[in-house]
Design an enzyme around this catalytic site. Structure first.
Site, mmCIF file in Angstrom:
data_model
loop_
_atom_site.group_PDB
_atom_site.id
_atom_site.type_symbol
_atom_site.label_atom_id
_atom_site.label_comp_id
_atom_site.label_asym_id
_atom_site.label_seq_id
_atom_site.Cartn_x
_atom_site.Cartn_y
_atom_site.Cartn_z
ATOM 1 N N LYS A 13 77.486 18.079 16.408
ATOM 2 C CA LYS A 13 78.421 17.029 16.821
ATOM 3 C C LYS A 13 77.740 15.996 17.713
ATOM 4 O O LYS A 13 77.893 14.802 17.509
ATOM 5 C CB LYS A 13 79.600 17.599 17.623
ATOM 6 C CG LYS A 13 80.415 18.657 16.930
ATOM 7 C CD LYS A 13 81.568 19.095 17.824
ATOM 8 C CE LYS A 13 81.117 19.754 19.119
ATOM 9 N NZ LYS A 13 80.656 21.141 18.993
ATOM 10 N N ARG A 88 89.424 20.373 22.491
ATOM 11 C CA ARG A 88 88.965 21.706 22.086
ATOM 12 C C ARG A 88 90.116 22.694 22.049
ATOM 13 O O ARG A 88 89.907 23.843 21.660
ATOM 14 C CB ARG A 88 87.935 22.192 23.101
ATOM 15 C CG ARG A 88 86.521 22.288 22.579
ATOM 16 C CD ARG A 88 85.671 22.781 23.736
ATOM 17 N NE ARG A 88 84.372 23.230 23.370
ATOM 18 C CZ ARG A 88 83.285 22.468 23.359
ATOM 19 N NH1 ARG A 88 83.375 21.185 23.627
ATOM 20 N NH2 ARG A 88 82.128 22.984 23.079
ATOM 21 N N ARG A 123 67.451 25.351 20.092
ATOM 22 C CA ARG A 123 67.910 24.169 20.822
ATOM 23 C C ARG A 123 67.195 24.037 22.167
ATOM 24 O O ARG A 123 67.039 24.995 22.912
ATOM 25 C CB ARG A 123 69.422 24.241 21.056
ATOM 26 C CG ARG A 123 69.911 23.064 21.881
ATOM 27 C CD ARG A 123 71.269 22.625 21.526
ATOM 28 N NE ARG A 123 72.309 23.475 22.065
ATOM 29 C CZ ARG A 123 73.618 23.185 21.921
ATOM 30 N NH1 ARG A 123 73.983 22.099 21.286
ATOM 31 N NH2 ARG A 123 74.514 23.993 22.399
ATOM 32 N N ARG A 156 69.351 25.757 27.376
ATOM 33 C CA ARG A 156 70.625 25.790 28.102
ATOM 34 C C ARG A 156 71.027 27.229 28.375
ATOM 35 O O ARG A 156 70.911 28.079 27.512
ATOM 36 C CB ARG A 156 71.708 25.115 27.271
ATOM 37 C CG ARG A 156 72.020 23.707 27.727
ATOM 38 C CD ARG A 156 72.872 22.999 26.727
ATOM 39 N NE ARG A 156 74.149 23.658 26.482
ATOM 40 C CZ ARG A 156 75.096 23.167 25.677
ATOM 41 N NH1 ARG A 156 74.894 22.029 25.069
ATOM 42 N NH2 ARG A 156 76.215 23.793 25.511
ATOM 43 N N ARG A 167 81.015 31.879 22.590
ATOM 44 C CA ARG A 167 81.456 30.502 22.331
ATOM 45 C C ARG A 167 81.977 30.349 20.907
ATOM 46 O O ARG A 167 82.929 29.613 20.664
ATOM 47 C CB ARG A 167 80.303 29.520 22.592
ATOM 48 C CG ARG A 167 80.005 29.394 24.084
ATOM 49 C CD ARG A 167 78.624 28.842 24.323
ATOM 50 N NE ARG A 167 78.500 27.462 23.891
ATOM 51 C CZ ARG A 167 77.347 26.878 23.607
ATOM 52 N NH1 ARG A 167 76.223 27.573 23.678
ATOM 53 N NH2 ARG A 167 77.328 25.627 23.242
HETATM 54 P P1 ADP Z 1 78.665 22.864 22.378
HETATM 55 O O1 ADP Z 1 79.344 21.839 21.532
HETATM 56 O O2 ADP Z 1 77.264 23.082 21.987
HETATM 57 O O3 ADP Z 1 79.473 24.112 22.552
HETATM 58 P P2 ADP Z 1 79.258 21.337 24.728
HETATM 59 O O4 ADP Z 1 78.133 20.654 25.378
HETATM 60 O O5 ADP Z 1 80.218 20.544 23.950
HETATM 61 O O6 ADP Z 1 78.536 22.417 23.839
HETATM 62 O O7 ADP Z 1 80.073 22.192 25.798
HETATM 63 C C1 ADP Z 1 79.450 23.094 26.685
HETATM 64 C C2 ADP Z 1 80.504 23.827 27.522
HETATM 65 O O8 ADP Z 1 81.259 22.865 28.312
HETATM 66 C C3 ADP Z 1 81.572 24.545 26.722
HETATM 67 O O9 ADP Z 1 81.164 25.830 26.299
HETATM 68 C C4 ADP Z 1 82.737 24.586 27.723
HETATM 69 O O10 ADP Z 1 82.546 25.583 28.692
HETATM 70 C C5 ADP Z 1 82.637 23.239 28.411
HETATM 71 N N1 ADP Z 1 83.482 22.228 27.731
HETATM 72 C C6 ADP Z 1 83.044 21.109 27.086
HETATM 73 N N2 ADP Z 1 84.075 20.419 26.572
HETATM 74 C C7 ADP Z 1 85.197 21.124 26.861
HETATM 75 C C8 ADP Z 1 86.579 20.947 26.587
HETATM 76 N N3 ADP Z 1 87.028 19.898 25.878
HETATM 77 N N4 ADP Z 1 87.444 21.876 27.049
HETATM 78 C C9 ADP Z 1 87.011 22.935 27.764
HETATM 79 N N5 ADP Z 1 85.740 23.167 28.052
HETATM 80 C C10 ADP Z 1 84.817 22.277 27.617
#
Ligand code: ADP
Ligand code: ZN
Length: 214
Positions: A13, A88, A123, A156, A167
């Site tokens: 994404k 999300r 990654r 990360r 996740r």
């Molecule tokens: P990825 O898409 O690789 O899972 P992100 O960088 O989008 O990683 O998100 C990393 C972390 O940040 C998530 O696992 C969550 O803990 C938090 N996070 C990001 N966006 C949201 C959201 N919209 N709602 C809740 N938690 C979020």
């Protein structure tokens, strides 16, 4: 142009939304990146969010909804924006609706769990500028260092295999239902994530041209 990218963690994404951002000149907004930045800066929000992200859990809805409200009110969002990692949960999608934000297109990038686990192991990220790489699929031109800012790349904390599995299960339980949420509005298309990044970009591009005529 108000676009959402959906997909499992590591589906690509962030990479695709950065490319679309450059192509159309609209900002790519990643809640994950905003949260990581806050953690790195040690702000109050960052301190509160840290234990969730490190455990692979979602940060509470109220916190991320607050982040997005503030971000979308900025001047650069007036011609459109790309959301990467938000919404999300159904509560977050509902909050967007309640803000009066009308989403034009939702692109869900489909990648199997098995491939996600494989991908995440490669990654690499730059903790200084937020750039994201992959040892095989998107290597940095500067090797172990960030090609944009020269900082040393790192893994990360939440990309550890056991956290990735958590996740993924959170994704299937809470985020995947959003595909139906937006399909019911006639807004959601699926793109099969390809092994080669540029191939996914081409499929994404096709959907954008179909939706926006450019
Ligand atoms: P990825 O898409 O690789 O899972 P992100 O960088 O989008 O990683 O998100 C990393 C972390 O940040 C998530 O696992 C969550 O803990 C938090 N996070 C990001 N966006 C949201 C959201 N919209 N709602 C809740 N938690 C979020
Ligand atoms: Zn960097």
């Amino acid at each position: 142009m108000k676009i959402i990218f959906l997909g499992a963690p590591g589906a690509g994404k962030g990479t695709q939304s950065d490319i679309v951002s450059e192509t159309y000149g609209i900002p790519a907004i990643s809640t994950g990146a905003i949260i990581r930045e806050a953690i790195a800066e040690g702000t109050e929000m960052g301190l509160a969010a840290r234990r969730y992200t490190e455990a692979g859990e979602l940060v509470p809805d109220a916190v991320v909804i607050g982040i997005i409200k503030e971000r979308l009110s900025k001047e650069d969002c007036k011609n459109g924006f790309i959301l990467d990692g938000f919404p999300r949960t159904t509560v977050q999608a509902q909050a967007l609706d309640d803000m009066g934000v009308e989403i034009d297109l939702v692109i869900s990038i489909e990648v199997s769990d098995q491939d996600i686990v494989k991908r995440m192991s490669g990654r690499r990220v730059c903790a200084a500028c937020g750039a994201s790489y992959h040892t095989v699929y998107k290597p940095s031109k500067a090797g172990e260092y960030c090609e944009k800012c020269g900082n040393e790349l790192s893994i990360r904390k939440d990309d550890k295999p056991e956290i990735v599995l958590e996740r993924l299960s959170v994704y299937h339980a809470l985020t995947e239902p959003l595909k139906d949420y937006y399909k019911n509005k006639g807004k959601c298309v699926e793109v099969i994530g390809q092994e080669v990044l540029a191939d996914t970009t081409a499929l994404v591009r096709e959907q954008l041209v179909k939706a926006f005529g450019r």
